[in-house]
Design an enzyme around this catalytic site. Structure first.
Site, PDB file in Angstrom:
ATOM      1  N   LYS A  82     -51.503   0.578   2.348  1.00  0.00           N
ATOM      2  CA  LYS A  82     -52.571  -0.325   2.861  1.00  0.00           C
ATOM      3  C   LYS A  82     -53.651   0.322   3.499  1.00  0.00           C
ATOM      4  O   LYS A  82     -53.730   1.529   3.915  1.00  0.00           O
ATOM      5  CB  LYS A  82     -51.732  -1.532   3.919  1.00  0.00           C
ATOM      6  CG  LYS A  82     -50.756  -2.347   3.264  1.00  0.00           C
ATOM      7  CD  LYS A  82     -50.306  -3.347   4.217  1.00  0.00           C
ATOM      8  CE  LYS A  82     -49.151  -4.089   3.657  1.00  0.00           C
ATOM      9  NZ  LYS A  82     -48.825  -5.229   4.477  1.00  0.00           N
ATOM     10  N   TYR A  98     -51.553 -12.472  -2.067  1.00  0.00           N
ATOM     11  CA  TYR A  98     -50.839 -13.043  -1.072  1.00  0.00           C
ATOM     12  C   TYR A  98     -50.722 -14.423  -0.863  1.00  0.00           C
ATOM     13  O   TYR A  98     -50.437 -15.155   0.269  1.00  0.00           O
ATOM     14  CB  TYR A  98     -51.383 -12.338   0.231  1.00  0.00           C
ATOM     15  CG  TYR A  98     -50.974 -11.146   0.878  1.00  0.00           C
ATOM     16  CD1 TYR A  98     -49.581 -10.794   0.902  1.00  0.00           C
ATOM     17  CD2 TYR A  98     -51.858  -9.992   0.694  1.00  0.00           C
ATOM     18  CE1 TYR A  98     -48.850  -9.526   1.242  1.00  0.00           C
ATOM     19  CE2 TYR A  98     -51.355  -8.648   0.978  1.00  0.00           C
ATOM     20  CZ  TYR A  98     -50.020  -8.461   1.247  1.00  0.00           C
ATOM     21  OH  TYR A  98     -49.549  -7.249   1.661  1.00  0.00           O
ATOM     22  N   PHE A 123     -51.627 -16.299   9.719  1.00  0.00           N
ATOM     23  CA  PHE A 123     -52.189 -15.187   9.720  1.00  0.00           C
ATOM     24  C   PHE A 123     -52.650 -14.625   8.088  1.00  0.00           C
ATOM     25  O   PHE A 123     -53.380 -13.560   7.803  1.00  0.00           O
ATOM     26  CB  PHE A 123     -51.035 -13.980   9.766  1.00  0.00           C
ATOM     27  CG  PHE A 123     -49.927 -13.840   8.911  1.00  0.00           C
ATOM     28  CD1 PHE A 123     -49.897 -13.396   7.633  1.00  0.00           C
ATOM     29  CD2 PHE A 123     -48.704 -14.438   9.456  1.00  0.00           C
ATOM     30  CE1 PHE A 123     -48.670 -13.527   6.869  1.00  0.00           C
ATOM     31  CE2 PHE A 123     -47.574 -14.701   8.493  1.00  0.00           C
ATOM     32  CZ  PHE A 123     -47.538 -13.987   7.478  1.00  0.00           C
ATOM     33  N   ARG A 146     -37.801  -1.275   0.424  1.00  0.00           N
ATOM     34  CA  ARG A 146     -37.689  -2.041   1.582  1.00  0.00           C
ATOM     35  C   ARG A 146     -37.032  -1.263   2.716  1.00  0.00           C
ATOM     36  O   ARG A 146     -37.509  -1.366   3.946  1.00  0.00           O
ATOM     37  CB  ARG A 146     -36.773  -3.403   1.382  1.00  0.00           C
ATOM     38  CG  ARG A 146     -37.500  -4.200   0.413  1.00  0.00           C
ATOM     39  CD  ARG A 146     -38.883  -4.776   0.862  1.00  0.00           C
ATOM     40  NE  ARG A 146     -39.114  -5.437   2.209  1.00  0.00           N
ATOM     41  CZ  ARG A 146     -39.954  -6.379   2.353  1.00  0.00           C
ATOM     42  NH1 ARG A 146     -40.966  -6.825   1.617  1.00  0.00           N
ATOM     43  NH2 ARG A 146     -39.878  -7.002   3.566  1.00  0.00           N
ATOM     44  N   THR A 194     -41.123  -5.705   8.920  1.00  0.00           N
ATOM     45  CA  THR A 194     -42.335  -5.888   8.929  1.00  0.00           C
ATOM     46  C   THR A 194     -43.168  -5.560  10.290  1.00  0.00           C
ATOM     47  O   THR A 194     -44.056  -5.140  10.177  1.00  0.00           O
ATOM     48  CB  THR A 194     -42.578  -7.693   8.575  1.00  0.00           C
ATOM     49  OG1 THR A 194     -41.764  -7.810   7.393  1.00  0.00           O
ATOM     50  CG2 THR A 194     -43.988  -7.759   8.477  1.00  0.00           C
ATOM     51  N   ARG A 201     -42.694   2.304   8.430  1.00  0.00           N
ATOM     52  CA  ARG A 201     -43.417   1.586   9.452  1.00  0.00           C
ATOM     53  C   ARG A 201     -43.249   1.927  10.788  1.00  0.00           C
ATOM     54  O   ARG A 201     -44.211   1.978  11.599  1.00  0.00           O
ATOM     55  CB  ARG A 201     -43.168   0.160   9.245  1.00  0.00           C
ATOM     56  CG  ARG A 201     -43.838  -0.469   7.960  1.00  0.00           C
ATOM     57  CD  ARG A 201     -43.215  -1.983   7.516  1.00  0.00           C
ATOM     58  NE  ARG A 201     -44.118  -2.455   6.726  1.00  0.00           N
ATOM     59  CZ  ARG A 201     -43.741  -3.701   6.079  1.00  0.00           C
ATOM     60  NH1 ARG A 201     -42.610  -4.164   5.958  1.00  0.00           N
ATOM     61  NH2 ARG A 201     -44.391  -4.371   5.164  1.00  0.00           N
ATOM     62  N   ASN A 252     -49.694  -2.626   8.849  1.00  0.00           N
ATOM     63  CA  ASN A 252     -48.040  -2.101   8.716  1.00  0.00           C
ATOM     64  C   ASN A 252     -48.120  -1.245   7.637  1.00  0.00           C
ATOM     65  O   ASN A 252     -47.020  -0.636   7.220  1.00  0.00           O
ATOM     66  CB  ASN A 252     -46.954  -2.978   8.836  1.00  0.00           C
ATOM     67  CG  ASN A 252     -47.017  -3.905   7.758  1.00  0.00           C
ATOM     68  OD1 ASN A 252     -47.899  -4.007   6.942  1.00  0.00           O
ATOM     69  ND2 ASN A 252     -46.228  -4.996   7.909  1.00  0.00           N
ATOM     70  N   HIS A 297     -46.885  -2.070   1.614  1.00  0.00           N
ATOM     71  CA  HIS A 297     -46.226  -3.536   0.961  1.00  0.00           C
ATOM     72  C   HIS A 297     -45.327  -3.063   0.255  1.00  0.00           C
ATOM     73  O   HIS A 297     -45.125  -1.807  -0.716  1.00  0.00           O
ATOM     74  CB  HIS A 297     -47.245  -4.140   0.295  1.00  0.00           C
ATOM     75  CG  HIS A 297     -46.712  -5.182  -0.637  1.00  0.00           C
ATOM     76  ND1 HIS A 297     -46.325  -6.463  -0.065  1.00  0.00           N
ATOM     77  CD2 HIS A 297     -46.277  -5.251  -1.781  1.00  0.00           C
ATOM     78  CE1 HIS A 297     -45.752  -7.056  -0.879  1.00  0.00           C
ATOM     79  NE2 HIS A 297     -45.878  -6.195  -2.230  1.00  0.00           N
ATOM     80  N   GLU A 321     -45.800  -8.748  -9.559  1.00  0.00           N
ATOM     81  CA  GLU A 321     -46.487  -7.677  -8.796  1.00  0.00           C
ATOM     82  C   GLU A 321     -46.983  -6.684  -9.622  1.00  0.00           C
ATOM     83  O   GLU A 321     -48.215  -6.323  -9.457  1.00  0.00           O
ATOM     84  CB  GLU A 321     -45.932  -7.326  -7.471  1.00  0.00           C
ATOM     85  CG  GLU A 321     -45.991  -8.705  -6.430  1.00  0.00           C
ATOM     86  CD  GLU A 321     -44.984  -8.230  -5.136  1.00  0.00           C
ATOM     87  OE1 GLU A 321     -45.030  -9.223  -4.255  1.00  0.00           O
ATOM     88  OE2 GLU A 321     -44.970  -7.149  -4.979  1.00  0.00           O
TER      89      GLU A 321
HETATM   90  P1  ADP Z   1     -43.432  -7.794   4.261  1.00  0.00           P
HETATM   91  O1  ADP Z   1     -44.688  -7.090   4.036  1.00  0.00           O
HETATM   92  O2  ADP Z   1     -42.475  -7.104   5.160  1.00  0.00           O
HETATM   93  O3  ADP Z   1     -42.680  -8.488   3.240  1.00  0.00           O
HETATM   94  P2  ADP Z   1     -44.511 -10.505   4.613  1.00  0.00           P
HETATM   95  O4  ADP Z   1     -44.175 -10.694   3.355  1.00  0.00           O
HETATM   96  O5  ADP Z   1     -43.796 -11.642   5.604  1.00  0.00           O
HETATM   97  O6  ADP Z   1     -43.834  -9.076   5.329  1.00  0.00           O
HETATM   98  O7  ADP Z   1     -45.894 -10.423   5.298  1.00  0.00           O
HETATM   99  C1  ADP Z   1     -46.881  -9.987   4.374  1.00  0.00           C
HETATM  100  C2  ADP Z   1     -47.842  -9.347   5.214  1.00  0.00           C
HETATM  101  O8  ADP Z   1     -48.499 -10.311   6.099  1.00  0.00           O
HETATM  102  C3  ADP Z   1     -47.123  -8.246   6.178  1.00  0.00           C
HETATM  103  O9  ADP Z   1     -46.849  -7.102   5.774  1.00  0.00           O
HETATM  104  C4  ADP Z   1     -48.012  -8.120   7.317  1.00  0.00           C
HETATM  105  O10 ADP Z   1     -49.184  -7.250   6.712  1.00  0.00           O
HETATM  106  C5  ADP Z   1     -48.820  -9.583   7.334  1.00  0.00           C
HETATM  107  N1  ADP Z   1     -47.944 -10.359   8.459  1.00  0.00           N
HETATM  108  C6  ADP Z   1     -46.628 -10.708   8.432  1.00  0.00           C
HETATM  109  N2  ADP Z   1     -46.505 -11.510   9.382  1.00  0.00           N
HETATM  110  C7  ADP Z   1     -47.588 -11.330  10.135  1.00  0.00           C
HETATM  111  C8  ADP Z   1     -47.837 -11.828  11.531  1.00  0.00           C
HETATM  112  N3  ADP Z   1     -47.005 -12.656  12.346  1.00  0.00           N
HETATM  113  N4  ADP Z   1     -48.901 -11.722  11.928  1.00  0.00           N
HETATM  114  C9  ADP Z   1     -50.023 -10.887  11.357  1.00  0.00           C
HETATM  115  N5  ADP Z   1     -49.654 -10.438  10.200  1.00  0.00           N
HETATM  116  C10 ADP Z   1     -48.438 -10.437   9.609  1.00  0.00           C
HETATM  117 MG    MG Z   2     -43.339  -9.860   1.588  1.00  0.00          MG
END
Ligand code: ADP
Ligand code: MG
Length: 140
Positions: free
Chosen positions: A11, A51, A59, A87, A93, A104, A114, A117, A128
């Protein structure tokens, strides 16, 4: 277990800090092979569509802006159980909850910024990967 492919994105927070090589080393050291990789600047349309599942989340708009805030490196990773393995190497996350030694934990700036992805299922991985790569760009 079977050989799988998964989509990874380094990212903008990580490309800005010049961490592409360090993150790739974590992936390779874990046994994942980078079988496709390109650096690009996501358009708003690409970030929104990628997304889309999070469209109703509070968010979402910030996430789209963040993902457009600098270059990303999109990659296809291949290996035994690659979806779950990636993962695990990524960590939770929220970096505050991520295990020691994960990408992370060591590199993420915040729950949003973070660093990486990773697809969350084999089904989403296939979607994807197709979103970013044609078959001829993936070289196993
Ligand atoms: P992951 O990337 O671990 O699969 P998610 O799919 O839940 O997590 O979320 C996608 C992305 O959205 C996260 O990697 C992060 O960049 C952002 N994100 C998730 N939860 C939050 C939150 N509570 N506040 C801000 N950004 C968030
Ligand atoms: Mg995700």
């Amino acid at each position: 277990m079977a050989v799988e492919q998964t989509l990874s994105i380094i990212k903008p927070d990580a490309t800005r800090r010049n961490l592409t090589g360090k993150i790739n080393a974590r992936l390779e050291d874990a046994g994942l092979r980078i079988v496709a990789q390109k650096r690009l600047h996501l358009t708003r349309g690409q970030a929104e569509q990628f997304y889309e599942v999070h469209k109703e989340r509070p968010f979402y708009n910030d996430l789209v802006e963040f993902m457009m805030s600098g270059p990303v490196v999109v990659q296809v990773l291949e290996g035994e159980d690659a979806v779950a393995l990636n993962r695990k190497v990524m960590g939770e996350t929220n970096p505050a909850n991520a295990a020691e030694g994960t990408i992370r934990k060591d590199f993420a700036e915040s729950i949003e910024a973070n660093s990486v992805h990773g697809s969350d299922s084999a089904e989403n991985a296939a979607k994807e990967i197709q979103f970013f790569f044609s078959r001829t760009e993936i070289v196993g």
